[in-house]
Design a protein around this motif. Sequence first.
Motif, PDB file in Angstrom:
ATOM      1  N   PHE A 289       3.840  12.822   8.638  1.00  0.00           N
ATOM      2  CA  PHE A 289       4.251  11.938   7.553  1.00  0.00           C
ATOM      3  C   PHE A 289       4.365  12.681   6.223  1.00  0.00           C
ATOM      4  O   PHE A 289       5.087  12.226   5.331  1.00  0.00           O
ATOM      5  CB  PHE A 289       3.303  10.745   7.463  1.00  0.00           C
ATOM      6  CG  PHE A 289       3.528   9.771   8.580  1.00  0.00           C
ATOM      7  CD1 PHE A 289       4.616   8.910   8.558  1.00  0.00           C
ATOM      8  CD2 PHE A 289       2.699   9.747   9.683  1.00  0.00           C
ATOM      9  CE1 PHE A 289       4.856   8.035   9.596  1.00  0.00           C
ATOM     10  CE2 PHE A 289       2.914   8.870  10.728  1.00  0.00           C
ATOM     11  CZ  PHE A 289       4.006   8.011  10.687  1.00  0.00           C
ATOM     12  N   SER A 290       3.708  13.798   6.111  1.00  0.00           N
ATOM     13  CA  SER A 290       3.950  14.657   4.953  1.00  0.00           C
ATOM     14  C   SER A 290       5.377  15.184   5.004  1.00  0.00           C
ATOM     15  O   SER A 290       6.092  15.213   3.989  1.00  0.00           O
ATOM     16  CB  SER A 290       2.952  15.823   4.937  1.00  0.00           C
ATOM     17  OG  SER A 290       3.274  16.733   3.910  1.00  0.00           O
ATOM     18  N   ASN A 293       7.840  12.386   4.107  1.00  0.00           N
ATOM     19  CA  ASN A 293       7.931  12.191   2.659  1.00  0.00           C
ATOM     20  C   ASN A 293       8.786  13.276   2.010  1.00  0.00           C
ATOM     21  O   ASN A 293       9.514  13.018   1.046  1.00  0.00           O
ATOM     22  CB  ASN A 293       6.532  12.185   2.039  1.00  0.00           C
ATOM     23  CG  ASN A 293       5.751  10.935   2.393  1.00  0.00           C
ATOM     24  OD1 ASN A 293       6.326   9.863   2.527  1.00  0.00           O
ATOM     25  ND2 ASN A 293       4.437  11.064   2.546  1.00  0.00           N
ATOM     26  N   GLU A 294       8.702  14.489   2.526  1.00  0.00           N
ATOM     27  CA  GLU A 294       9.462  15.605   1.948  1.00  0.00           C
ATOM     28  C   GLU A 294      10.950  15.505   2.273  1.00  0.00           C
ATOM     29  O   GLU A 294      11.798  15.848   1.452  1.00  0.00           O
ATOM     30  CB  GLU A 294       8.917  16.940   2.467  1.00  0.00           C
ATOM     31  CG  GLU A 294       7.502  17.269   2.000  1.00  0.00           C
ATOM     32  CD  GLU A 294       6.967  18.525   2.671  1.00  0.00           C
ATOM     33  OE1 GLU A 294       7.741  19.142   3.440  1.00  0.00           O
ATOM     34  OE2 GLU A 294       5.795  18.873   2.443  1.00  0.00           O
ATOM     35  N   SER A 296      12.821  12.735   3.246  1.00  0.00           N
ATOM     36  CA  SER A 296      13.514  11.489   2.893  1.00  0.00           C
ATOM     37  C   SER A 296      14.324  10.919   4.048  1.00  0.00           C
ATOM     38  O   SER A 296      15.244  10.119   3.830  1.00  0.00           O
ATOM     39  CB  SER A 296      14.441  11.695   1.688  1.00  0.00           C
ATOM     40  OG  SER A 296      13.721  12.200   0.580  1.00  0.00           O
ATOM     41  N   GLU A 330       3.067   3.110   3.960  1.00  0.00           N
ATOM     42  CA  GLU A 330       4.201   2.196   3.818  1.00  0.00           C
ATOM     43  C   GLU A 330       5.431   2.665   4.590  1.00  0.00           C
ATOM     44  O   GLU A 330       6.439   1.968   4.615  1.00  0.00           O
ATOM     45  CB  GLU A 330       4.552   2.042   2.332  1.00  0.00           C
ATOM     46  CG  GLU A 330       3.450   1.421   1.493  1.00  0.00           C
ATOM     47  CD  GLU A 330       3.112   0.004   1.950  1.00  0.00           C
ATOM     48  OE1 GLU A 330       4.056  -0.757   2.262  1.00  0.00           O
ATOM     49  OE2 GLU A 330       1.911  -0.325   2.013  1.00  0.00           O
ATOM     50  N   LYS A 331       5.370   3.860   5.173  1.00  0.00           N
ATOM     51  CA  LYS A 331       6.512   4.385   5.919  1.00  0.00           C
ATOM     52  C   LYS A 331       6.640   3.686   7.276  1.00  0.00           C
ATOM     53  O   LYS A 331       5.650   3.282   7.877  1.00  0.00           O
ATOM     54  CB  LYS A 331       6.367   5.896   6.133  1.00  0.00           C
ATOM     55  CG  LYS A 331       6.410   6.717   4.847  1.00  0.00           C
ATOM     56  CD  LYS A 331       7.809   6.737   4.261  1.00  0.00           C
ATOM     57  CE  LYS A 331       7.887   7.666   3.063  1.00  0.00           C
ATOM     58  NZ  LYS A 331       9.261   7.706   2.488  1.00  0.00           N
TER      59      LYS A 331
END
Length: 532
Positions: A289-290, A293-294, A296, A330-331
């Motif tokens: 999940f990191s 986030n990177e 998109s 929230e992803k």
Amino acid sequence: MSQDTEVDMKEVELNEMEPEKQPMTGSPGTLGEKNGMVKVPKEDGEADAGTKFTGLSKEELLQVAGTPGWVRTRWALLILFWLGWLGMLAGAIVIIVQAPRCKELPPQEWWHKGGIYRIQALEAFQDSNGDGIGDLAGVEQRIDYLSSLKVKGLVIGPIHINTPDNLTSTDLQTVDPRLGTKETVAKLLEAAKKKSLKVILDLTPNYRGQMSWFSPETPPNSDFQSKMKAALKFWLELGVAGIQMEGVEQLNDSQLLGEWKNLTSQYSSDGNARVLIAWTGQQDSRQIFSLLNETSADLLVSPYLLRLELEPTGQKVENAIRAYIQAAGEKWPSWTVGGPRRHMASLVKERLLRLYHMLLFTLPGTPFTNYGDEIGLQEPPGQSGVSRMQWNNSANFGFSSKFFPQGGDSSGRNFTVEAQSGNSSSLLSLFRHLSELRGKERSLLHGEFMMLPRLVQDVCVYLRSWDQNKRFLVVLNFAGTRSTVTISHSLLPPEATVELSTDPQRQGGQLALKDLTLESSEGLLLHFPYVA
């Protein structure tokens, strides 16, 4: 016949004729009577009996209506009418105010609303021209079957020309001739559209080579970036519903995926959103999940569940799910067992195969499955290469008119689509039922997820619920033996109804949640209504 007799007969005939057809033969003395009618004199007293009742005149009615008694009666009735009307209005307002409000639905795109089916080893799915290689036209031939799986989208390819590890001779906009042409792709897109299926294209550039992106130095290269952007525009303009990229953890510059995401967004419109899917080999939830986030990306798919042992306990499955959902925040998560070209049946114990399908389709997020997972297709034991789809029990399983040795089980067991389609207890039937429920039940579409207390080590229990909709209780027994569990919570009723079981012998109906017995490796999907 005498003259008198003839006259009598004429009178009878005249009487029997319809009035409008009778002749005008009346005499002046019979004015006002119908011609030919016989006037029968009335008996004494008949005239009085036939006297009509004329009632009160208008003046008499007005005189009676104005009396004090009738005035009071009218006012009393009028007041009662308005009091009753106001009472009903007040009651309706109270009901509206006190009734529970419907929860606002969260915004969702099409890839949130059901499963994604991967046909990335296109050469192994369906051969349309007898050359022994699966192709794009073969996928189109099987579009009715794909629609019957109730999934929302298909991932196909990569299909472009790729000389392994050679960027110069790799053409991202030209279809490998063995698989089809640009026109074949367009026909497949049109056929899928008629079945409300979205087609996503895998555009991993060096899919035949050692590294997805040729080398660490390639992605930052401006020529390569221009080539990728041109290819994205080309395929999005042709009509694909999205793009998938593999090996995104190998990209040194995550900003590239952000730029590609902007491109897919530019080609999105109301009712026709385009998705960007990233695939990573990472299995650590925080790193996954990191990376999401990177990059998109809309969806990030990983073999996370493969970190579980071949025969995990319910407790280990529960802990893995908790960690993944917590890391997602929230992803929107996605779930799969295996990689783009690995089949679930080769990666988990056979007895757990149905259980994993139920797990994938009832967790919050998008489930990804590979072609053949719905029938238990496995990799050929002791052989390299991909497994060809098994459609029927013909010599080559219906994959191609060209005969060649088929890896896997050819002993006539019920592993083909044809054999399982007519069997309500088959894995294929279970897959279709789960996929359909995932796409239509709000509690499974976007409902809250709650892991419930577990009193038995091998049993995993969780609840899916949304607002005032039907709730779903999922009970998974990962043990190889029968297990008995008592499920108790303030949100649960004492009994629930069987929606689906992985055990074909399980009968439907109500089940008590106290001392609930599950068979070996059985998964239960139970439902119960919302109670205010």
